[in-house]
Enzyme design. Structure first.
Site, short mmCIF file in Angstrom:
data_model
loop_
_atom_site.label_atom_id
_atom_site.label_comp_id
_atom_site.label_asym_id
_atom_site.label_seq_id
_atom_site.Cartn_x
_atom_site.Cartn_y
_atom_site.Cartn_z
N GLU A 36 0.80 -1.16 -0.03
CA GLU A 36 0.35 -0.01 -0.01
C GLU A 36 1.21 1.09 0.09
OE1 GLU A 36 -2.37 1.90 -0.58
OE2 GLU A 36 -4.46 1.08 0.67
N ASN A 122 -6.28 6.12 7.36
CA ASN A 122 -5.80 4.96 6.29
C ASN A 122 -4.96 6.05 5.16
OD1 ASN A 122 -6.64 3.71 3.25
ND2 ASN A 122 -7.22 2.39 4.53
N GLU A 146 -3.25 -6.22 10.30
CA GLU A 146 -2.63 -4.22 9.64
C GLU A 146 -3.23 -3.70 10.74
OE1 GLU A 146 -4.57 -2.60 6.80
OE2 GLU A 146 -6.23 -4.32 6.22
N ASN A 180 -11.43 6.04 1.69
CA ASN A 180 -10.57 4.91 1.47
C ASN A 180 -9.21 6.31 1.33
OD1 ASN A 180 -8.44 2.98 1.10
ND2 ASN A 180 -9.62 1.70 1.48
N ASP A 233 -10.06 2.03 -4.51
CA ASP A 233 -9.26 2.14 -3.03
C ASP A 233 -8.48 2.88 -3.05
OD1 ASP A 233 -7.08 2.02 -0.25
OD2 ASP A 233 -7.13 -0.72 -1.07
#
Length: 310
Positions: A36, A122, A146, A180, A233
């Site tokens: 990510e 996030n 996570e 997100n 995302d």
């Protein structure tokens, strides 16, 4: 027109001007757990990205390949740079947003709102006025994979803005199931925010919503696009205003009017992406266990994330 390779899927003729028919899909890192938060560091010609469950921020460059930038990263997820080129990161472990100073120390920018701990910050973007905008879903407290399993303390899963002068943390949107990824239009009059709540509730639509920016507030401007495979995302916007977003089958590219232009098909679920490279025309894609690179014919709309004076 020359036929596109199998990893490029045309949905609108406009997509042909954004990719090159000889553009390759290169896997530049593999064997990871859940990647990510990619951010290009133009000053050092390298990509930083998170491997969340492994609690590492990794560094990739053409010269050195993959190395470790930060051990014990406290489940860092999203990363970006501020106007001074400093790294801004969202950490699931401490449930905060932090800034990496030039000496390597960390400054906590946000950890609480209304006297309660944040859920698990996030993704994050920085606007040209220095304000920091971030999403706060509950993914980092749903399990120990996570983050650390814990009850939510916030009244909703908010989108927040950190004031560049006072440091005040303000909730600007509060009606998402799981907010997100987020990205500004090139002129910063619009903010796009991904709704990824379908990850745990199939009744939640997999959509990207758009908001008009009114000073320190946001005004709902409706649904920008619907993802037809998986969920949205992380995302980025290019200099022409096209939005490139993660999805279940790869990266989807939408025109400013919301039309699906095309897809870059990836053999793994995509979590995030960013523009970078020496020419600013490499699209770096973080997928489930690997990182990919594709050359595109357009640059990202966030110049200060590519390079800074240090």
């Amino acid at each position: 027109m020359t036929a596109l390779p199998p990893h490029l899927q045309l949905h609108d003729d406009r997509f042909a001007s954004l990719v090159h028919p000889m553009s390759r899909l290169d896997r530049i890192a593999s064997g990871l757990t859940w990647t990510e938060g990619p951010v290009w560091i133009g000053d050092h010609a390298c990509l930083l990205f998170s491997d969340i469950p492994s609690q590492r921020i990794l560094r990739w460059s053409n010269e050195d390949g993959v190395t470790v930038f930060r051990h014990r990263s406290q489940f860092t997820n999203g990363n970006t740079r501020d106007r001074q080129g400093r790294l801004i990161s969202c950490r699931h472990g401490p449930r905060d947003v932090v800034r990496t100073e030039w000496n390597g120390s960390l400054t906590v920018l946000a950890q609480r709102h209304d006297h309660a701990r944040l859920n698990s910050p996030n993704d994050v973007v920085v606007s040209s006025d220095g304000a920091i905008w971030f999403t706060d879903p509950t993914y980092g407290i749903l399990s120990n994979f996570e983050g650390y399993r814990a009850p939510a303390e916030q009244s909703a899963n908010h989108v927040f803005r950190i004031d560049p002068d006072s440091g005040a943390v303000k909730a600007v949107v509060s009606d998402f199931t799981q907010p997100n990824g987020l990205a500004f239009s090139p002129d910063e009059t619009r903010l796009y925010i991904a709704e990824s709540g379908s990850s745990h509730d199939a009744s939640v639509p997999s959509i990207i919503r758009q908001f008009d920016v009114a000073g320190t507030d946001l005004r709902d401007a409706g649904v920008f696009a619907t993802i037809d495979c998986g969920l949205p995302d992380g995302m980025r916007v290019d200099v022409d205003g096209n939005l490139w977003t993660s999805a279940g089958d790869g990266v989807h590219c939408f025109a400013p009017d919301g039309t699906l232009l095309g897809k870059i098909l990836i053999p793994e679920t995509v979590a995030n992406l960013c523009f970078g490279g020496a020419d600013g025309q490499s699209l770096f894609i973080t997928a489930s266990t690997a990182v990919y690179r594709v050359f595109v014919e357009v640059k990202g709309a966030e110049p200060w994330t590519r390079s800074a004076q240090v």
